[in-house]
Design an enzyme around this catalytic site. Structure first.
Site, PDB file in Angstrom:
ATOM      1  N   CYS A 118       0.808  -1.178   0.097  1.00 43.57           N
ATOM      2  CA  CYS A 118      -0.058   0.032   0.119  1.00 43.57           C
ATOM      3  C   CYS A 118       0.649   1.256   0.109  1.00 43.57           C
ATOM      4  O   CYS A 118       2.112   1.212   0.103  1.00 43.57           O
ATOM      5  CB  CYS A 118      -0.939   0.094   1.200  1.00 43.57           C
ATOM      6  SG  CYS A 118      -2.136  -1.116   1.207  1.00 43.57           S
ATOM      7  N   CYS A 202      -4.405   0.642  -2.451  1.00 50.05           N
ATOM      8  CA  CYS A 202      -4.700   0.702  -1.180  1.00 50.05           C
ATOM      9  C   CYS A 202      -3.605   1.825  -0.558  1.00 50.05           C
ATOM     10  O   CYS A 202      -2.571   2.029  -0.687  1.00 50.05           O
ATOM     11  CB  CYS A 202      -4.581  -0.465  -0.479  1.00 50.05           C
ATOM     12  SG  CYS A 202      -3.023  -1.306  -0.973  1.00 50.05           S
TER      13      CYS A 202
END
Ligand code: APR
Length: 307
Positions: A118, A202
């Site tokens: 992420c 993300c």
């Protein structure tokens, strides 16, 4: 466009040569020969010019990049490069050129699962070359071209031939532009790759937009039509928008001017948290470094020293 322009230029040249032949018979024989040569060039389009057909040696390039990716770029991953190529061929070879859908690439993409850390995702629109420098300098960013499909097919062109044609099934003389049809073989692959990339996004993600063009955020671009809709507000904490203009302008769009306001509205409506800056110092410095006249200007000096 290029083809049309060059064909018009050649047509003019042919006309000029034909005009010369009408007055001097001794010159006319040579001129007719040259004219015939021009006409042959026109009838034998991209074979000789090799402009927009399938990239030569595409199989070797794609397979080489696949092995290079899993051996040198991302050694922790293992892929079946032979099978990936086989499924690519299956999707592309022989359907009529404009008849390769996103679904046709699913079997190939099934062989390329990838998990991404992420907070590293970098999206962009109309800022391709700046994005490359930005990602190279700030190495923690990952772009679509850092994924296996992005890496393998970057900058390549391909399209298949109709069934009756022989050879390797690729059209090496000419392929249509991306905009020519909905099921364009190259466009469909990038659609699927972009969709997967955005679905995985993300944490904090970054979007680099160009404030020197009208519609910096365009609903019809790959970012605006595919990636934005594939982002999940549950996976993405913040969408950090960075708007960058050419150093000497034009200054058309910014965080609160033009189409970027539409992007922010969509993000808010879908429940994303967001930030937006149009004075990112790293990006301004990067532009300065790349600008030939820039080191002497005040703007550059400012932006370089403030970092
Ligand atoms: N190889 C070759 N050409 C490419 C590539 C690539 N890897 N990526 C993009 N292009 C070309 C295509 O011609 C495309 O139409 O650049 C153009 C990008 O158009 P823009 O309007 O500048 O950007 P956009 O359509 O929004 O696409 C960029 O999609 O490629 C993904 O993750 C990427 O966020 C990025 C977005």
């Amino acid at each position: 466009m290029f083809k049309l322009a060059s064909s018009l230029r050649s047509h003019e040249a042919v006309q000029r040569l034909t005009a010369i032949t009408s007055t001097k018979p001794s010159v006319s024989f040579v001129a007719i020969g040259v004219t015939a040569w021009f006409i042959m060039l026109q009838l034998w389009p991209c074979q000789m010019r090799g402009q927009h057909g399938t990239t030569p040696h595409i199989k070797h390039i794609v397979m080489g990049r696949c092995y290079s990716y899993m051996t040198l770029v991302n050694p922790s991953l293992s892929y079946d490069c032979e099978e990936i190529w086989r499924r690519f061929e299956e999707a592309v070879v022989h359907p009529a050129t404009c008849n390769v859908s996103v679904q046709d690439y699913h079997p190939m993409f099934d062989l390329m699962p990838q998990i991404w850390p992420c907070n590293k995702f970098l999206f962009w629109s109309k800022t391709r070359s700046l994005m490359h420098s930005y990602a190279a300098v700030l190495q923690h960013f990952w772009t679509l071209e850092d994924t296996l499909p992005g890496y393998m097919f970057n900058d390549l062109v391909w399209c298949g031939l109709d069934k009756e044609s022989g050879n390797d099934g690729f059209d090496h003389s000419s392929c249509p532009e991306w905009s020519a049809c909905k099921n364009h073989p190259v466009y469909s692959l990038w659609r699927k790759a972009s969709q997967n990339f955005a679905e995985m996004a993300c944490g904090n993600i970054t979007v680099l937009l160009n404030g020197s063009v009208v519609n910096a955020f365009n609903r019809k671009s790959m970012f605006g039509s595919v990636e934005l809709d594939s982002l999940s507000p549950k996976r993405v904490d913040h969408v950090n928008i960075k708007v960058v203009t050419n150093l000497e302008g034009p200054y058309i769009e910014s965080c609160n001017k033009g189409s970027i306001a539409n992007l922010i509205q969509i993000l808010q409506f879908r429940g994303f948290r967001w930030t937006c800056t149009d004075t990112d110092q790293t990006l301004m410095s990067l532009q300065c470094i790349q600008h030939p006249k820039c080191s002497s200007t005040q703007t550059c000096a400012n932006s370089l020293t403030s970092n």
